[in-house]
Motif scaffolding. Structure first.
Motif, short mmCIF file in Angstrom:
data_model
loop_
_atom_site.label_atom_id
_atom_site.label_comp_id
_atom_site.label_asym_id
_atom_site.label_seq_id
_atom_site.Cartn_x
_atom_site.Cartn_y
_atom_site.Cartn_z
N PRO A 1 78.19 -18.56 -55.25
CA PRO A 1 77.46 -17.35 -54.90
C PRO A 1 76.02 -17.61 -54.45
CG PRO A 1 77.30 -17.66 -57.25
CD PRO A 1 78.10 -18.83 -56.69
N LEU A 2 75.74 -18.77 -53.86
CA LEU A 2 74.38 -19.06 -53.43
C LEU A 2 73.87 -18.00 -52.47
CD1 LEU A 2 74.37 -22.91 -52.73
CD2 LEU A 2 73.42 -21.69 -54.69
N ASP A 3 72.59 -17.69 -52.59
CA ASP A 3 71.95 -16.80 -51.64
C ASP A 3 71.87 -17.51 -50.29
OD1 ASP A 3 71.49 -14.76 -53.46
OD2 ASP A 3 69.50 -15.48 -53.99
N GLU A 4 72.27 -16.82 -49.25
CA GLU A 4 72.18 -17.38 -47.91
C GLU A 4 70.80 -17.10 -47.35
OE1 GLU A 4 75.33 -16.01 -45.38
OE2 GLU A 4 76.77 -16.12 -47.03
N ILE B 1 66.79 -19.64 -61.92
CA ILE B 1 68.23 -19.44 -62.09
C ILE B 1 68.47 -18.08 -62.73
CG2 ILE B 1 70.37 -20.37 -63.08
CD1 ILE B 1 68.93 -23.04 -63.53
N THR B 2 69.45 -17.36 -62.21
CA THR B 2 69.87 -16.12 -62.88
C THR B 2 70.73 -16.48 -64.09
OG1 THR B 2 71.81 -15.94 -61.43
CG2 THR B 2 69.82 -14.73 -60.75
N ARG B 3 70.74 -15.61 -65.09
CA ARG B 3 71.48 -15.88 -66.32
C ARG B 3 72.97 -16.14 -66.10
NH1 ARG B 3 68.87 -18.33 -69.74
NH2 ARG B 3 67.18 -17.25 -70.73
N ASP B 4 73.54 -15.50 -65.07
CA ASP B 4 74.99 -15.63 -64.88
C ASP B 4 75.39 -16.84 -64.04
OD1 ASP B 4 74.04 -14.75 -62.43
OD2 ASP B 4 75.57 -13.20 -62.17
N ASN B 5 74.44 -17.66 -63.60
CA ASN B 5 74.76 -18.83 -62.78
C ASN B 5 75.06 -20.03 -63.69
OD1 ASN B 5 74.85 -21.03 -61.04
ND2 ASN B 5 73.34 -20.16 -59.65
N GLU B 6 76.27 -20.05 -64.21
CA GLU B 6 76.66 -21.08 -65.18
C GLU B 6 76.58 -22.49 -64.60
OE1 GLU B 6 80.45 -20.08 -66.90
OE2 GLU B 6 79.81 -18.02 -67.30
N ALA B 7 76.96 -22.65 -63.34
CA ALA B 7 76.94 -23.98 -62.73
C ALA B 7 75.51 -24.54 -62.68
CB ALA B 7 77.54 -23.93 -61.33
N SER B 8 74.54 -23.72 -62.30
CA SER B 8 73.16 -24.20 -62.24
C SER B 8 72.60 -24.51 -63.62
CB SER B 8 72.27 -23.19 -61.52
OG SER B 8 72.55 -23.20 -60.14
N TRP B 9 72.89 -23.64 -64.60
CA TRP B 9 72.44 -23.92 -65.97
C TRP B 9 73.02 -25.25 -66.45
CZ3 TRP B 9 68.35 -21.90 -68.03
CH2 TRP B 9 67.94 -20.62 -67.67
N ALA B 10 74.30 -25.47 -66.17
CA ALA B 10 74.94 -26.71 -66.61
C ALA B 10 74.30 -27.92 -65.93
CB ALA B 10 76.44 -26.66 -66.33
N LEU B 11 74.08 -27.83 -64.61
CA LEU B 11 73.47 -28.93 -63.88
C LEU B 11 72.10 -29.29 -64.43
CD1 LEU B 11 73.05 -30.93 -61.52
CD2 LEU B 11 72.28 -28.97 -60.15
N PHE B 12 71.22 -28.30 -64.54
CA PHE B 12 69.85 -28.61 -64.96
C PHE B 12 69.76 -28.96 -66.44
CE2 PHE B 12 69.13 -26.66 -60.86
CZ PHE B 12 68.20 -27.54 -60.31
#
Length: 171
Positions: free
Chosen positions: A28-31, A113-124
């Motif tokens: 869901p990345l912002d374009e 990061i938005t709270r619902d962006n699980e992939a980004s939270w996991a990465l960082f």
């Protein structure tokens, strides 16, 4: 396909359109506009990274050194193609960026990061753990104050690296 097949490099302006397509494919990345990606490749190449597999873009990080805080690398966006997911490519791109001469003075990394962006939270979170850094977050761009209610609150995530700015084991 192995991780050895993936190469990393600074982008050039001719990469802008392909990077735009990669980001568009990574929901869901912002374009951003294609022009924005072109400018990132042209003006911020030293702090952006492109990962390629057989000459095709499979990973992208856009970032910049904050003008008001030259010790801080701000990561704007991380995109990883479905073809390359599950290989730790995001972390590898972050490590490659921090290893560049242009990032020699960096002792902090930030992103939102938005709270619902699980992939980004996991990465960082994984990245902070691997480099021995401290991760903190706080609401920064707020839904009602900054987005007129149209976008979730973005949390400023700050990873403080070791005192000398060097990464510990990031393998």
């Amino acid at each position: 396909m192995t991780n050895d097949d993936i190469t990393f490099r600074k982008p050039v302006s001719e990469d802008g359109a392909a990077i735009w397509e990669l980001v568009r494919a990574c929901k869901p990345l912002d374009e951003n506009s294609m022009y924005c990606n072109l400018i990132q490749c042209d003006h911020f190449a030293d702090t952006c990274i492109l990962a390629e597999l057989a000459g095709e873009p499979v990973g992208w990080i856009s970032g910049y050194i904050r003008p008001d805080e030259p010790e801080t690398l701000f990561v704007w966006q991380v995109a990883v193609s479905e073809l390359a997911r599950g290989r730790g490519l995001g972390s590898k791109m972050l490590r490659n960026l921090l290893a560049r001469e242009e990032c020699a003075g960096v002792s902090r990394m930030q992103t939102t990061i938005t709270r619902d962006n699980e992939a980004s939270w996991a990465l960082f979170s994984r990245f902070a753990e691997k480099v021995g850094g401290d991760l903190e977050d706080e609401p920064h761009f707020k839904r009602d104050d900054h987005f007129d209610g149209a976008h979730a609150t973005e949390h400023m995530v700050t990873i403080t690296l070791t005192e000398d700015g060097e990464m510990q084991s990031a393998a």
